[in-house]
Every structure is written in C-alpha cells, then in structure tokens.
Design a protein around this motif. Sequence first.
Motif, mmCIF file in Angstrom:
data_model
loop_
_atom_site.group_PDB
_atom_site.id
_atom_site.type_symbol
_atom_site.label_atom_id
_atom_site.label_comp_id
_atom_site.label_asym_id
_atom_site.label_seq_id
_atom_site.Cartn_x
_atom_site.Cartn_y
_atom_site.Cartn_z
ATOM 1 N N SER A 110 0.821 -1.203 0.000
ATOM 2 C CA SER A 110 0.000 0.000 0.000
ATOM 3 C C SER A 110 0.858 1.258 0.000
ATOM 4 N N LEU A 111 1.900 1.261 0.827
ATOM 5 C CA LEU A 111 2.798 2.422 0.879
ATOM 6 C C LEU A 111 3.473 2.650 -0.463
ATOM 7 N N ILE A 112 4.007 1.571 -1.046
ATOM 8 C CA ILE A 112 4.711 1.689 -2.330
ATOM 9 C C ILE A 112 3.773 2.189 -3.419
ATOM 10 N N LYS A 113 2.579 1.624 -3.477
ATOM 11 C CA LYS A 113 1.626 1.973 -4.538
ATOM 12 C C LYS A 113 1.102 3.395 -4.407
ATOM 13 N N ASN A 114 0.815 3.811 -3.187
ATOM 14 C CA ASN A 114 0.090 5.075 -3.007
ATOM 15 C C ASN A 114 0.964 6.282 -2.673
ATOM 16 N N ASP A 115 2.158 6.037 -2.122
ATOM 17 C CA ASP A 115 2.918 7.172 -1.588
ATOM 18 C C ASP A 115 4.361 7.275 -2.056
ATOM 19 N N LEU A 116 4.892 6.246 -2.722
ATOM 20 C CA LEU A 116 6.312 6.245 -3.043
ATOM 21 C C LEU A 116 6.562 6.316 -4.545
ATOM 22 N N GLY A 117 7.667 6.984 -4.879
ATOM 23 C CA GLY A 117 8.057 7.114 -6.271
ATOM 24 C C GLY A 117 9.208 6.211 -6.664
ATOM 25 N N TYR A 118 9.874 5.590 -5.678
ATOM 26 C CA TYR A 118 10.933 4.633 -6.000
ATOM 27 C C TYR A 118 11.059 3.628 -4.863
ATOM 28 N N VAL A 119 11.538 2.447 -5.224
ATOM 29 C CA VAL A 119 11.756 1.383 -4.245
ATOM 30 C C VAL A 119 13.066 0.684 -4.591
ATOM 31 N N ILE A 120 13.872 0.413 -3.555
ATOM 32 C CA ILE A 120 15.156 -0.269 -3.727
ATOM 33 C C ILE A 120 15.130 -1.554 -2.901
ATOM 34 N N GLY A 121 15.427 -2.685 -3.551
ATOM 35 C CA GLY A 121 15.475 -3.945 -2.823
ATOM 36 C C GLY A 121 16.350 -4.945 -3.556
ATOM 37 N N ASN A 122 16.718 -6.016 -2.865
ATOM 38 C CA ASN A 122 17.431 -7.092 -3.548
ATOM 39 C C ASN A 122 16.414 -8.112 -4.059
ATOM 40 N N GLU A 123 16.910 -9.161 -4.679
ATOM 41 C CA GLU A 123 16.001 -10.132 -5.292
ATOM 42 C C GLU A 123 15.082 -10.787 -4.267
ATOM 43 N N ALA A 124 15.647 -11.176 -3.126
ATOM 44 C CA ALA A 124 14.841 -11.851 -2.098
ATOM 45 C C ALA A 124 13.736 -10.946 -1.584
ATOM 46 N N GLU A 125 14.045 -9.656 -1.425
ATOM 47 C CA GLU A 125 13.061 -8.714 -0.890
ATOM 48 C C GLU A 125 11.930 -8.464 -1.874
ATOM 49 N N LEU A 126 12.271 -8.284 -3.144
ATOM 50 C CA LEU A 126 11.227 -8.032 -4.137
ATOM 51 C C LEU A 126 10.369 -9.269 -4.374
ATOM 52 N N LYS A 127 10.992 -10.432 -4.362
ATOM 53 C CA LYS A 127 10.201 -11.662 -4.520
ATOM 54 C C LYS A 127 9.252 -11.853 -3.338
ATOM 55 N N SER A 128 9.705 -11.457 -2.146
ATOM 56 C CA SER A 128 8.854 -11.583 -0.968
ATOM 57 C C SER A 128 7.630 -10.683 -1.061
ATOM 58 N N LEU A 129 7.774 -9.530 -1.705
ATOM 59 C CA LEU A 129 6.637 -8.615 -1.838
ATOM 60 C C LEU A 129 5.440 -9.303 -2.475
ATOM 61 N N PHE A 130 5.703 -10.156 -3.466
ATOM 62 C CA PHE A 130 4.611 -10.765 -4.231
ATOM 63 C C PHE A 130 4.565 -12.286 -4.071
#
Length: 329
Positions: A203-223
């Motif tokens: 929700s934070l990323i979609k509604n309030d943020l313009g960029y996101v930084i993560g490694n592969e494990a973190e981004l895969k965990s998001l979804f």
Amino acid sequence: MKTYDLVGIGNAVVDVISQTDDQFLAHMGIEKGIMQLIEQERAEVLYGAMTDRVQTPGGSVANTIAGAGALGLQTAFIGRVRDDSLGQFYASAMADHGIDFVNPPVADANRPTSRSMIFVTPDGERSMNTYLGVSTGLSSQDVSSDVAGNAKMMFLEGYLFDEDAGKTAFREAARATNAGGGIAGIAISDPFCVERHRADFLSLIKNDLGYVIGNEAELKSLFETDDIEVALSKTADICANVVCTRSADGVTLIKDGTRVDVGVTAVTPVDATGAGDQFAAGFLYGLAKGQDLETCGRMGNLCAGEVISHIGPRPQKDMLATFNAEGLI
C-alpha cells in the motif's frame, strides 16, 4: 526553511567496534560471524566488556545519507537517540560529517541509544550484537513536516516499518515530501519485514512512493513468488522507479516501464558491510542530478564496489573523482 537534496529516516545506531579473539567470544557466549539482536541487559554486559572501543555513527539509511553527503548533496537524517553519552556522540558525529541531525537527543526516553557491538577477530570475522533501543520508537512526532516538505528526495528504512508508529510516520513523511514537489522512496531492508507487513508495504509503495530499492529476495517476498521477473514486473506496475540489486549479477533498474540491466566488475570483498547502503547513495546521487538509468546504476555499483574493498560501511575514496574518471560526470 532549509531545502534538502536528500532526507533519510532510519535507525540511529552507534557501531561500537572492538578487536578481540576467539577465546573472548567463547567466554562471552558470542556466536561468531553473524548478527544477533539482543536485549538491553545483554547489551550493557557486552558493552562493558569491550576494550579499546572505536565508535562510529551507523544505521543503514544513515550510512546512505553519509555517502550521499560525501558526494555533495545537502542531506539531513531523522532518527531517535537518547540524551546519553552514545546519543550525544551520534548527534555530534553526524553533524561533523556535514549531515543535519534534525532532532536533538531525547531526554526522557525509557530506553538507551541503540548500538551494534562488533567484535573483530584476527581472521577478519565480524560478530555483531545489536540492541535496537530507543531508535525503534520513532513516530510522527519525530518527523518535522517542514523538513519532509522541503526534501527533494526522502529515503525511508524498511526496518522501521516493523512498528505501527513507524508506518504512520513514513506515510506522513512521504506525503509531505510529495506535496512539496519531491519524491519519496524506501529501502525494503529485509524480506522478513515484508512477510510481517506485506499488505502495508504494498500500500505504501503503490500510493505514496516514487521509487523502491530492494534485492532479489526482498522483491520476490513482496509478491510471494520465486520468479524475480514476475516480482520486477509487478513492482513496476505499482511504482515508477524500481531498483533491484543482484549481487554479482549487477543491478536491474526500471523507470516508467523502461528497463536497464547494469553489470558489475567482480571484486573480492574485504568487508561486505554497507554495500547496499552505498549503492543507494550512488544511485540517489545520480537520481538527484537527473542522470539516466544506466548512469545511476553505474554510480551505485561504483560506490558499492568501493565500500566492500575495505573495513567499514562508509566510503574512504573521493567517489566524485571516481565518477569523473569513469566519464559519468
């Protein structure tokens, strides 16, 4: 009110380093070569047992802010320290590095200043024992809307998203930055943080943020996927700027649907501490200067490569000179 190129919000942690040996680790019950979270009583025992302490201001986003400041950006850092000896040290040390430490040490805090006690053995292994202390109590009261509203870029530390008060503070800070014409973003920090708060992160990323930084494990965990390409695509669907660090495979950057993959030169690390933090510093410097995706990625990779070539999480070389030598500025 002062305008900042980059404002960070994160854990304010004093890194306390001591040289020791395996016998000491065994005597104190310290597990070698890993990072452990510890409670206050254990922290006080270990801190008291340290000899010839070397103290530096730390914390993931704080290290990024220091790296960006060394590159010439006007920076500020928002974090909580107690009005004790370590808290006073942290505040003054950040100022000595040219970083505006926005909030004074808290006089009536019920927990001491956060510290990570790092025991270095002759073989170079670093055994870290971290007490999070007062820094995790950050709330909206610690975030000045004037500072957030006058930030060209805001950088948030995912670890603080573990607390409800931190979630609220992040939302309010991001919205103040956006309202002031800036851009806010986050370092995801840890896949376990995502697992605990996935819906709120998204929700934070979609509604309030313009960029996101993560490694592969973190981004895969998001979804909740094992496919990094799926994770990248879905993250890019909800955020304009996506950065995925991929260790020896370099970095993938996506801006408004345009993708760039930037490779790295293999380096044997002396100390991998701070690699992600300094990548972010180089990337955000490039973003602040209006550089294209590939240049931002190359700047980040150069900063990460420099910091893993020595002990410590902050750069020792003049990275602007390195950028110039590489034809990036």
